[in-house]
Each structure stands twice: as C-alpha cells, then as structure tokens.
Design an enzyme around this catalytic site. Structure first.
Site, PDB file in Angstrom:
ATOM      1  N   GLY A 144      34.083  48.834 -10.316  1.00  0.00           N
ATOM      2  CA  GLY A 144      35.490  48.433 -10.350  1.00  0.00           C
ATOM      3  C   GLY A 144      36.340  49.445 -11.089  1.00  0.00           C
TER       4      GLY A 144
ATOM      5  N   GLY B 293      39.339  58.763  -7.336  1.00  0.00           N
ATOM      6  CA  GLY B 293      37.994  59.213  -6.972  1.00  0.00           C
ATOM      7  C   GLY B 293      37.336  58.199  -6.041  1.00  0.00           C
ATOM      8  N   HIS B 294      37.478  56.912  -6.385  1.00  0.00           N
ATOM      9  CA  HIS B 294      36.927  55.853  -5.520  1.00  0.00           C
ATOM     10  C   HIS B 294      37.648  55.826  -4.174  1.00  0.00           C
ATOM     11  CE1 HIS B 294      35.882  53.991  -9.559  1.00  0.00           C
ATOM     12  NE2 HIS B 294      34.720  54.014  -8.954  1.00  0.00           N
TER      13      HIS B 294
ATOM     14  N   ASP C 203      29.117  62.300 -11.215  1.00  0.00           N
ATOM     15  CA  ASP C 203      27.848  61.990 -11.861  1.00  0.00           C
ATOM     16  C   ASP C 203      26.725  62.600 -11.024  1.00  0.00           C
ATOM     17  OD1 ASP C 203      25.708  61.036 -13.228  1.00  0.00           O
ATOM     18  OD2 ASP C 203      26.618  59.082 -13.621  1.00  0.00           O
TER      19      ASP C 203
ATOM     20  N   GLY D 146      29.913  59.464  -5.947  1.00  0.00           N
ATOM     21  CA  GLY D 146      30.733  60.608  -6.348  1.00  0.00           C
ATOM     22  C   GLY D 146      29.883  61.695  -7.004  1.00  0.00           C
TER      23      GLY D 146
END
Ligand code: PAF
Length: 281
Positions: free
Chosen positions: A28, A33-34, A151, A148
C-alpha cells in the site's frame, strides 16, 4: 474493480478472471513507482485480454523488532482510487489475522542471496518477504508478478525462490521511478522531515558520481561511501558494488553489476541502487 479481504473470497474472485493474471504485490501507500508497475502490468495483461491484480498487505513478518511496522503509512482509500484509475480488476487487502495463523510454524528462507546487503542488517526480513510472496502466489495464482527494481535484492531473491520452488509465475520488473531531484519514490519518504528530505537525493547523486568515476563496482562503492559520508545526517548501513545476479561484492567489469546502498536519515532507512556501469543519459 473488486476489493476482497479473505483468502476464500480472493480464490473465488480470481477464478473468474481472464488469463493472463498479472499481480502487483504491494504494502500500500501507493506512489508513482507503483503506478509505473500498474501501467506495465496493464500493458502485459491487455495484450491478451488478461487482468491486473493488486495485493495490499503490510506484512508484519518482514519487519524486525523496533522497525517501522506500526508507523508504516496506511492509505487504503487513496490506494483503491489509484488502483481503480489503473483499471485493476481485483484488489486483495487481507488483515494479518486472515493471512497468518497464530500457530504457524512454516516459512520460506532463501539462504544465499539473502545473506548480504539488507539481509545482513535485517535478518528476518527476506524470510518474511519470501513467505508472504509465496502465500500470495498460492492464493492469487498469477501468471506473472511485477516488482520494482529499487529493491534489487528482493527481486533477485524472489526470482530464485520462484525457480527453486517451481512456481508457475513469470517474475517481471520495472525500473526505479524517481522524483525530479533523483530521490527514488518510496512509501518511507513520507517519514522524512523537510531538512532530511532535502538531503536524501544526495545518496543517488553520490552513487551516480561514483559509478561514473570509478573503474570497478567495488571501487565505485568505496568512492560512494566517501561521498555519502559527507552528506550531513546520513548514516551508512551499507554501500556495495555487487554482481547483479549473485549479489556478492565484485571488481569484475565484464558482468552486469549494481551499486547498492542503504542509508539512514534519522530513523528512516532508505535503499537505492543503480546499474554499474551506468548507461549514459
Ligand atoms: O516490496 C514490497 O512492497 C514488499 O516487500 C512485498 C513484495 C509486497 C512483500 O510484502
């Protein structure tokens, strides 16, 4: 768009969705980026009339004692609005009680790639990540899942887990999305007070300068450590130049490598990484 909270409802809802089912697992607090991951997921799914699924679950198992589980941003209403706008078919947002039996005694531990970098300073983190991602794959049966590249270690470990345990899931990734000043989008950026927020992009700038000036990944890490050490308030957890696949420190320039860092500003721990050598803009 359907929102489901229980594992049973999720399984039933998924069975009605068209293949390919493309999952974007998240905790959440969705940011740009999401959104880039959701856009990529939509493109992949749409090519063959498939569906995009999102999980929103702040996974307690991947936070260590004293880490930021309780203060992690919880923004379900705006997350759902973002998912709706991105044409997501199904959001799975379970409670911790729905996901974990209090007597559970089984988990997944990857034992090689998890040893260094974030794994060294957050020992239970990747077992928590692997276990929850495996559970999400079992519950939601995606054909593909998107993560992504910010990480990088998580991505490498999940690829390893999927290969080792024969999950029928294609693991895909999308590049890090950055603010105009270079700071990688992260849900944890919300913790930064104004002064630290202004200093945080210095880490990316240091990584880029080091990658441009140093001849090998390991020497770039040494230079980046020196540059980041000069940023007021920055406390280095690690800065390493690692082989992109094995995640071990490397001097080699004939294989893809990453220059990766974890740096604290106050109590906020930020991670970032860039390819070595860095492609020219
Ligand atoms: O990257 C994240 O947001 C989390 O680690 C993930 C993959 C959703 C597992 O909880």
């Amino acid at each position: 768009m359907r929102l489901v909270r229980s594992i049973g409802c999720a399984r039933r809802a998924v069975s009605e969705l068209q293949h390919p089912r493309v999952l974007v697992p998240t905790m959440g607090a969705l940011h740009r980026g999401h959104v880039a991951l959701l856009e990529k997921a939509r493109k992949i799914a749409r090519r063959r009339s498939g569906s995009v699924l999102v999980s929103i679950f702040i996974n307690p198992a991947q936070f260590g004692p004293g880490e930021d589980f309780t203060r992690y941003p919880r923004t379900l209403a705006s997350d759902l609005a973002i998912c709706r706008a991105a044409d997501v078919a199904l959001v799975f947002a379970p409670s911790a009680q729905a996901m974990y039996d209090p007597h559970r005694s089984t988990g997944i531990t990857e034992t090689a790639l998890s040893r260094g970098l974030c794994g060294a300073s957050r020992p239970g983190h990747f077992p928590g990540v692997c276990t929850v991602v495996a559970k999400l794959f079992h519950i939601l049966s995606p054909d593909a899942a998107l993560f992504g590249e910010k990480d990088w270690q998580q991505l490498a470990i999940i690829r390893r887990m999927v290969a080792d345990l024969d999950f029928p899931v294609e693991v895909l990734s999308a590049p890090t999305v950055r603010e105009a000043d270079g700071l990688a989008f992260s849900s944890r950026n919300a913790y930064l007070p104004t002064e630290e927020r202004a200093l945080a992009p210095g880490v990316y700038a240091a990584l880029r300068k080091a990658a441009a000036e140093a001849p090998t990944p390991a020497s770039a890490a040494k230079l980046a450590r020196k540059l980041i050490g000069k940023i007021p308030g920055a406390r280095i957890d690690y800065v390493e130049g690692v082989d992109a696949a094995t995640l071990t420190p490397t001097q080699r320039v004939d294989r893809p490598a990453r220059l990766a860092a974890a740096v604290y500003f106050g109590t906020t721990r930020l991670i970032d990484n860039i390819p070595f050598p860095t492609p020219k803009p």
